[in-house]
Motif scaffolding. Structure first.
Motif, PDB file in Angstrom:
ATOM      1  N   SER A   4       0.831  -1.210   0.000  1.00 56.96           N
ATOM      2  CA  SER A   4       0.000   0.000   0.000  1.00 56.96           C
ATOM      3  C   SER A   4       0.866   1.260   0.000  1.00 56.96           C
ATOM      4  O   SER A   4       0.561   2.225  -0.710  1.00 56.96           O
ATOM      5  N   ILE A   5       1.921   1.249   0.781  1.00 56.06           N
ATOM      6  CA  ILE A   5       2.830   2.402   0.817  1.00 56.06           C
ATOM      7  C   ILE A   5       3.497   2.586  -0.545  1.00 56.06           C
ATOM      8  O   ILE A   5       3.561   3.705  -1.074  1.00 56.06           O
ATOM      9  N   LEU A   6       3.983   1.488  -1.116  1.00 53.58           N
ATOM     10  CA  LEU A   6       4.638   1.539  -2.416  1.00 53.58           C
ATOM     11  C   LEU A   6       3.669   2.045  -3.494  1.00 53.58           C
ATOM     12  O   LEU A   6       4.019   2.915  -4.303  1.00 53.58           O
ATOM     13  N   ASN A   7       2.445   1.534  -3.494  1.00 54.57           N
ATOM     14  CA  ASN A   7       1.460   1.981  -4.474  1.00 54.57           C
ATOM     15  C   ASN A   7       1.060   3.431  -4.255  1.00 54.57           C
ATOM     16  O   ASN A   7       0.804   4.150  -5.216  1.00 54.57           O
ATOM     17  N   SER A   8       1.025   3.877  -3.021  1.00 54.49           N
ATOM     18  CA  SER A   8       0.738   5.290  -2.742  1.00 54.49           C
ATOM     19  C   SER A   8       1.830   6.182  -3.318  1.00 54.49           C
ATOM     20  O   SER A   8       1.548   7.216  -3.944  1.00 54.49           O
ATOM     21  N   ILE A   9       3.062   5.776  -3.120  1.00 56.30           N
ATOM     22  CA  ILE A   9       4.196   6.547  -3.650  1.00 56.30           C
ATOM     23  C   ILE A   9       4.143   6.584  -5.175  1.00 56.30           C
ATOM     24  O   ILE A   9       4.294   7.647  -5.788  1.00 56.30           O
ATOM     25  N   PHE A  10       3.907   5.417  -5.799  1.00 56.95           N
ATOM     26  CA  PHE A  10       3.812   5.370  -7.254  1.00 56.95           C
ATOM     27  C   PHE A  10       2.641   6.214  -7.754  1.00 56.95           C
ATOM     28  O   PHE A  10       2.774   6.940  -8.737  1.00 56.95           O
ATOM     29  N   CYS A  11       1.509   6.122  -7.099  1.00 56.47           N
ATOM     30  CA  CYS A  11       0.329   6.886  -7.506  1.00 56.47           C
ATOM     31  C   CYS A  11       0.630   8.382  -7.519  1.00 56.47           C
ATOM     32  O   CYS A  11       0.373   9.071  -8.516  1.00 56.47           O
ATOM     33  N   ILE A  12       1.193   8.878  -6.440  1.00 54.18           N
ATOM     34  CA  ILE A  12       1.514  10.309  -6.338  1.00 54.18           C
ATOM     35  C   ILE A  12       2.594  10.687  -7.358  1.00 54.18           C
ATOM     36  O   ILE A  12       2.493  11.717  -8.034  1.00 54.18           O
ATOM     37  N   CYS A  40      -4.247   2.923 -11.623  1.00 53.84           N
ATOM     38  CA  CYS A  40      -4.044   1.504 -11.272  1.00 53.84           C
ATOM     39  C   CYS A  40      -3.377   1.359  -9.904  1.00 53.84           C
ATOM     40  O   CYS A  40      -3.793   0.536  -9.085  1.00 53.84           O
ATOM     41  N   CYS A  41      -2.350   2.159  -9.651  1.00 55.81           N
ATOM     42  CA  CYS A  41      -1.663   2.089  -8.361  1.00 55.81           C
ATOM     43  C   CYS A  41      -2.547   2.628  -7.239  1.00 55.81           C
ATOM     44  O   CYS A  41      -2.549   2.086  -6.132  1.00 55.81           O
ATOM     45  N   GLY A  42      -3.308   3.680  -7.519  1.00 50.44           N
ATOM     46  CA  GLY A  42      -4.216   4.224  -6.518  1.00 50.44           C
ATOM     47  C   GLY A  42      -5.288   3.223  -6.120  1.00 50.44           C
ATOM     48  O   GLY A  42      -5.617   3.078  -4.937  1.00 50.44           O
ATOM     49  N   LEU A  43      -5.835   2.516  -7.083  1.00 53.05           N
ATOM     50  CA  LEU A  43      -6.841   1.490  -6.771  1.00 53.05           C
ATOM     51  C   LEU A  43      -6.229   0.331  -5.995  1.00 53.05           C
ATOM     52  O   LEU A  43      -6.872  -0.241  -5.110  1.00 53.05           O
ATOM     53  N   ALA A  44      -4.988   0.001  -6.312  1.00 49.56           N
ATOM     54  CA  ALA A  44      -4.307  -1.091  -5.603  1.00 49.56           C
ATOM     55  C   ALA A  44      -4.112  -0.766  -4.121  1.00 49.56           C
ATOM     56  O   ALA A  44      -4.078  -1.678  -3.284  1.00 49.56           O
TER      57      ALA A  44
END
Length: 123
Positions: A4-12, A40-44
């Protein structure tokens, strides 16, 4: 939690990458590329995974990266012809290979982020 942290970083990061591409002549291509990855990353982050979307997106991104690798003044030329000078001296793409090489590596980063989510989704 780490995913979740990784996907949050990618999303931003992908939202910011899309934003800085708004003033480019090819923003019609790059803003959607980064926004699809961002969504996609935000939804993940909320445990919504879409493996088919990941595969389609990754396929497009890698095919386009392959094109950028072999294009005139692309990544191959940056490595062989120009002997790999730095790509990050300034934000301006003053040399012909800089933009294509940066775009190539951006596509690899996006593909990696989506591949992580794909493998999480199928397991």
């Amino acid at each position: 939690m780490l995913l979740s942290i990784l996907n949050s970083i990618f999303c931003i990061a992908f939202i910011l990458f899309a934003y800085v591409n708004l003033n480019d002549s090819d923003s019609w291509l790059w803003v959607p590329i980064y926004m699809i990855a961002s969504v996609c990353c935000g939804l993940a982050v909320f445990n919504y995974f879409y493996p088919l979307v990941y595969l389609i997106s990754i396929s497009f991104y890698l095919i386009y990266a392959l094109y950028l690798f072999f294009a005139k003044d692309g990544v191959r030329d940056w490595i062989v012809r120009y002997k790999r000078p730095t790509l990050v001296e300034s934000m301006q793409a003053t040399k012909p290979y800089i933009e294509k090489a940066r775009e190539f590596f951006g596509l690899l980063i996006i593909s990696g982020a989506l591949a992580i989510n794909y493998f999480i989704a199928i397991n």
